[in-house]
Every structure is written in C-alpha cells, then in structure tokens.
Design an enzyme around this catalytic site. Structure first.
Site, PDB file in Angstrom:
ATOM      1  N   ASP A 194      10.671   2.429  -9.249  1.00  0.00           N
ATOM      2  CA  ASP A 194       9.272   2.825  -9.105  1.00  0.00           C
ATOM      3  C   ASP A 194       9.172   4.206  -8.481  1.00  0.00           C
ATOM      4  O   ASP A 194      10.186   4.785  -8.070  1.00  0.00           O
ATOM      5  CB  ASP A 194       8.494   1.788  -8.281  1.00  0.00           C
ATOM      6  CG  ASP A 194       9.208   1.358  -6.994  1.00  0.00           C
ATOM      7  OD1 ASP A 194      10.201   2.000  -6.623  1.00  0.00           O
ATOM      8  OD2 ASP A 194       8.759   0.386  -6.357  1.00  0.00           O
ATOM      9  N   GLU A 196       2.314  -5.569  -7.489  1.00  0.00           N
ATOM     10  CA  GLU A 196       1.542  -6.179  -6.421  1.00  0.00           C
ATOM     11  C   GLU A 196       1.106  -7.597  -6.831  1.00  0.00           C
ATOM     12  O   GLU A 196       1.135  -7.943  -8.021  1.00  0.00           O
ATOM     13  CB  GLU A 196       0.311  -5.318  -6.116  1.00  0.00           C
ATOM     14  CG  GLU A 196       0.655  -3.897  -5.633  1.00  0.00           C
ATOM     15  CD  GLU A 196       1.136  -3.844  -4.177  1.00  0.00           C
ATOM     16  OE1 GLU A 196       1.789  -4.797  -3.703  1.00  0.00           O
ATOM     17  OE2 GLU A 196       0.855  -2.831  -3.513  1.00  0.00           O
ATOM     18  N   ASN A 254       4.239  -8.454   1.164  1.00  0.00           N
ATOM     19  CA  ASN A 254       3.258  -9.303   0.471  1.00  0.00           C
ATOM     20  C   ASN A 254       3.860  -9.963  -0.764  1.00  0.00           C
ATOM     21  O   ASN A 254       3.145 -10.473  -1.613  1.00  0.00           O
ATOM     22  CB  ASN A 254       2.018  -8.480   0.091  1.00  0.00           C
ATOM     23  CG  ASN A 254       2.341  -7.376  -0.916  1.00  0.00           C
ATOM     24  OD1 ASN A 254       3.501  -7.191  -1.293  1.00  0.00           O
ATOM     25  ND2 ASN A 254       1.333  -6.638  -1.332  1.00  0.00           N
ATOM     26  N   HIS A 293       5.687  -8.413  -3.079  1.00  0.00           N
ATOM     27  CA  HIS A 293       5.810  -7.598  -4.289  1.00  0.00           C
ATOM     28  C   HIS A 293       7.275  -7.316  -4.625  1.00  0.00           C
ATOM     29  O   HIS A 293       8.159  -7.336  -3.775  1.00  0.00           O
ATOM     30  CB  HIS A 293       4.962  -6.320  -4.213  1.00  0.00           C
ATOM     31  CG  HIS A 293       5.420  -5.240  -3.297  1.00  0.00           C
ATOM     32  ND1 HIS A 293       4.537  -4.394  -2.647  1.00  0.00           N
ATOM     33  CD2 HIS A 293       6.656  -4.821  -2.928  1.00  0.00           C
ATOM     34  CE1 HIS A 293       5.228  -3.518  -1.929  1.00  0.00           C
ATOM     35  NE2 HIS A 293       6.507  -3.763  -2.077  1.00  0.00           N
TER      36      HIS A 293
HETATM   37  C1  GLP Z   1       8.595  -0.485  -1.288  1.00  0.00           C
HETATM   38  C2  GLP Z   1       9.276  -0.414  -2.642  1.00  0.00           C
HETATM   39  C3  GLP Z   1       9.843  -1.749  -3.031  1.00  0.00           C
HETATM   40  C4  GLP Z   1      10.650  -2.328  -1.890  1.00  0.00           C
HETATM   41  C5  GLP Z   1       9.758  -2.508  -0.706  1.00  0.00           C
HETATM   42  C6  GLP Z   1      10.418  -3.163   0.469  1.00  0.00           C
HETATM   43  O1  GLP Z   1       7.337  -1.037  -1.354  1.00  0.00           O
HETATM   44  N1  GLP Z   1       8.399   0.029  -3.677  1.00  0.00           N
HETATM   45  O2  GLP Z   1      10.650  -1.605  -4.200  1.00  0.00           O
HETATM   46  O3  GLP Z   1      11.226  -3.542  -2.262  1.00  0.00           O
HETATM   47  O4  GLP Z   1       9.320  -1.218  -0.336  1.00  0.00           O
HETATM   48  O5  GLP Z   1      11.110  -2.230   1.199  1.00  0.00           O
HETATM   49  P1  GLP Z   1      11.841  -2.480   2.583  1.00  0.00           P
HETATM   50  O6  GLP Z   1      13.192  -2.900   2.230  1.00  0.00           O
HETATM   51  O7  GLP Z   1      11.775  -1.149   3.268  1.00  0.00           O
HETATM   52  O8  GLP Z   1      11.062  -3.454   3.315  1.00  0.00           O
END
Ligand code: GLP
Length: 242
Positions: free
Chosen positions: A63, A138, A131, A133
């Site tokens: 992403d 989302e 949340n 995702h």
């Molecule tokens: C962002 C990314 C996700 C990732 C999420 C969790 O939102 N777009 O792909 O999984 O962060 O990240 P973290 O590992 O920092 O909690």
C-alpha cells in the site's frame, strides 16, 4: 493457520526472517510482498544481517499513502527503499510500490498486472492494524476487493499519527492491494506485535469471518503463518498451540 508465539519483538523478527530466508533459498527469484508498519521492521533487520542473496528477488509493497511525494520520509516508497530494498540488495527495477494520482483516479489494475507479470506473490509479509485492517483495507472492505484508492478511517489515521508532526498531516487516503489481491499470494506471513493489537489478533484468529474484521479473511487462506509476540497473542484462546 500456523501460529508461532515469540517472547520479544526481536525474536519475532528472527523467527519470521527464517521463513523468508527459507523461501528465498528455495527460489532465488522469489516474488516477495512487503508490508510497512513497525512490526515487520525487525524481520527486515534480521534479513539484512543474514547477508543472503536477494539480487534476483522482486518485491511489491502492499500500500501507499495518497498525496505524499515518493521522497517524503513517511511515504511507503521511501520506507520500502530504505528499510527493505537497499539493506537486502533488491534492485530498484525489482522494487514496486503502488502510486495513486492526487485526484484518486488511478486504476489499481496496472499494479495488479505487474504482480501477475512477475508470476504472482510467493510470500507476502503482512501486519494487522489496530482496527483489524490488512494493508489499508479498512473494516467493511469486501473480501473480493482489488487494488484501489480508499479513505482512511480516523482510527487508522490516529494510529499512524505518531509518524507525522500532527494528525492533520496524516494523509486521508491510501492506495492498497485489495483483500482479494492479498489472498492470491501463495503464503501469507503475518507478523504482529504489541498489546494494542491483542484484540485485533483475537478477532482475526478466533472470531467470525466477517468483512467488518478484514483480517478474519486469513482464516480462509490455505497457507498462513502468524508470528506474534506474547503481548499480541495474549488474548488468543488456549486451543492454539504455542
Ligand atoms: C499500516 C499499514 C499496514 C500495517 C499496519 C500495522 O496501517 N498500512 O499494512 O499492517 O500499519 O502496522 P504496525 O505493525 O506498525 O502496527
């Protein structure tokens, strides 16, 4: 689904890195899906220390924020380049990050064509959002969704505000591989750390498979390895092998 629980974030990184290394040794031209976020960073650090040959590997990011220039410190293009591709020795030609235009009009099909042309993703590293995702799909994203631009929820923007000078500076939209896209990867390696993720992990693993919890789709993939630290695993039912 295989669940591996490790004591610390560092051991989580080492365990997940071993799985990536095994994949790349078996197939040097592996197509690797890479996630940003903080949980996967120790994985990339351990991979870099291992000194394996990634010169034939192709990587695809999950992403990207809409509206940040690629050179912006927090753009995923920048993070993938500096934290993944350069340390591992993946060439710039083999490093792909989706990109949307300012007016959100990009057809994510171009990105999907690139993935298809590369032969599909062999191993996809994934995180889970607070949340629930996956990538930036989302809650409410359809299970057959494809790469597209999506508005970010306030919850996700707040979770990521720590990387920006203020909440106002967190982009409002992202381009993300869809859940249908992610499910086509042959092996999903999900890495999640921290107590703030414990509820999302429990819903993803033990809850009903519903679009309100995007990560619950993982229960329907035939080849998922989840690597958790103790905190992220703390609310899982005891039926899961540790
Ligand atoms: C962002 C990314 C996700 C990732 C999420 C969790 O939102 N777009 O792909 O999984 O962060 O990240 P973290 O590992 O920092 O909690």
């Amino acid at each position: 689904m295989e669940i591996i629980v490790t004591e610390t974030l560092d051991s989580l990184g080492a365990a997940a890195a071993d799985l990536v290394l095994a994949q790349v040794r078996t197939k040097p031209s592996t197509v690797l899906g890479v996630a940003t976020g903080s949980s996967p960073l120790p994985v990339y650090e351990h991979l870099a220390l291992a000194g394996a040959d990634f010169s034939a590997v192709t990587c695809f990011a999950l992403d990207e924020y809409v509206g940040l220039p690629a050179e912006h410190e927090q753009s995923y293009a920048n993070i993938v380049r500096h934290r993944v591709a350069e340390p591992l020795g993946i060439t710039p030609e083999n490093t792909h990050v989706p990109r949307a235009s300012e007016d959100n009009s990009l057809d994510g099909g171009d990105y999907e064509d690139l993935i298809r042309l590369a032969g599909g993703i062999d191993l996809q590293v994934l995180g889970i959002g607070r949340n629930g995702h996956l990538a930036f799909n989302e809650p409410g994203s359809t299970f057959d969704s494809r790469t597209r631009v999506i508005p970010l929820t306030l919850d996700s923007r707040k979770a990521n505000a720590r990387f920006f000078s203020s909440l106002d500076n967190v982009p409002t939209h992202a381009i993300t591989q869809g859940l249908g896209t992610i499910m086509e990867a042959r092996h999903l390696l999900v890495v999640v750390s921290g107590i703030a993720k414990a509820t999302a992990v429990r819903s993803a693993v033990d809850g009903p498979v519903i679009e309100e919890v995007p990560a619950s789709i993982l229960q329907t993939h035939p080849n998922v390895t989840m690597v958790l630290d103790e905190a992220a695993a703390s609310l899982l039912s005891s039926t899961h092998a540790r």
